[in-house]
Design an enzyme around this catalytic site. Structure first.
Site, PDB file in Angstrom:
ATOM      1  N   HIS A 109       0.765  -1.238   0.128  1.00 15.53           N
ATOM      2  CA  HIS A 109       0.067  -0.024   0.041  1.00 15.53           C
ATOM      3  C   HIS A 109       0.746   1.171  -0.028  1.00 15.53           C
ATOM      4  CE1 HIS A 109       0.862   1.208   4.037  1.00 15.53           C
ATOM      5  NE2 HIS A 109       0.875  -0.225   4.546  1.00 15.53           N
ATOM      6  N   GLU A 140      -1.442  -7.280   7.881  1.00 14.76           N
ATOM      7  CA  GLU A 140      -0.280  -7.193   8.445  1.00 14.76           C
ATOM      8  C   GLU A 140       0.234  -8.109   9.566  1.00 14.76           C
ATOM      9  OE1 GLU A 140       2.630  -7.105   7.747  1.00 14.76           O
ATOM     10  OE2 GLU A 140       3.460  -4.897   7.389  1.00 14.76           O
TER      11      GLU A 140
END
Length: 223
Positions: A13, A93
């Site tokens: 990202h 994550e």
């Protein structure tokens, strides 16, 4: 379009306020900064499209983290609505637990370990390396079984052959770990695959066999 080996593209990202200064971010749901969004747009313009690195007509499926920063990044790519997208916690994550929002030096002080390393030590209240490795392995096998294996075993239709690429849109540590596990290396070798915010990696195969996974390109960024 001619036949070629399937690919797994990984895209970290774009920049967030925390990634810009090095804070560990897992479950905190931050949006992209203006700079982060602009970098993703530049990357999309340079690398996504017909006859470019990531050809949407070849993507059979996108897997994306549920976090806002990953979802926003995917949206900025401008992929056709016809491309299947699966939001999955497998791509969240590395859970930093008690270390969420801390800098590495702060974690070293808090843990009392001057040599603390995410790849080996894990995070209290979060995940340990073996847990992260296990979910990465599940996702890699999912991508291979759904889209890649049939290309090599001869069962793919013409459309499946042409749309056999996969795209992961997620976060730094989980995607670096993906590169390591793609090559059947220990998770801690993820430290060797630096991936900047907005960076793209290409994982594929050598010698036209699924038994020889390889890294094709890594940490590509449009400046």
């Amino acid at each position: 379009m001619g036949k070629r080996d399937p690919r797994l593209y990984v895209l970290r990202h774009g920049q967030t306020a925390w990634s810009e200064i090095g804070k560990h971010t897992s479950f905190t749901d931050l949006s992209l900064t203006e700079k982060g969004a602009e970098l993703v747009k530049k990357s999309a313009a340079a690398m996504v499209g017909e006859n470019k690195l990531i050809d949407p007509s070849r993507i059979g499926k996108v897997f994306v983290s549920p976090r806002a920063r990953a979802q926003e990044t995917l949206a900025l790519l401008g992929l056709p609505e016809s491309v299947p997208v699966e939001t999955t916690e497998l791509l969240k994550e590395y859970d930093y637990g008690e270390y969420e929002g801390l800098l590495t030096k702060e974690i070293q002080e808090k843990s009392g370990k001057a040599d603390w390393e995410i790849w080996l030590d894990g995070c209290p209240g979060g995940e340990m390396p073996e847990q992260v490795e296990a979910r990465i392995d599940v996702l890699i096998q999912k991508a291979r079984k759904e889209l890649h294996e049939k290309v090599y075993d001869g069962t793919a239709t013409e459309e499946e052959q042409q749309r056999c690429d996969v795209l992961f849109v997620a976060h730094g540590h989980i995607l670096r770990g993906t590169a390591a596990r793609w090559l059947n290396l220990p998770l801690n070798r993820g430290r060797d695959f630096q991936l900047d915010a907005g960076g793209v990696g290409v994982l594929s195969y050598e010698h036209h066999t699924i038994n020889e996974p390889a890294v094709n390109r890594w940490n590509l960024i449009a400046f």
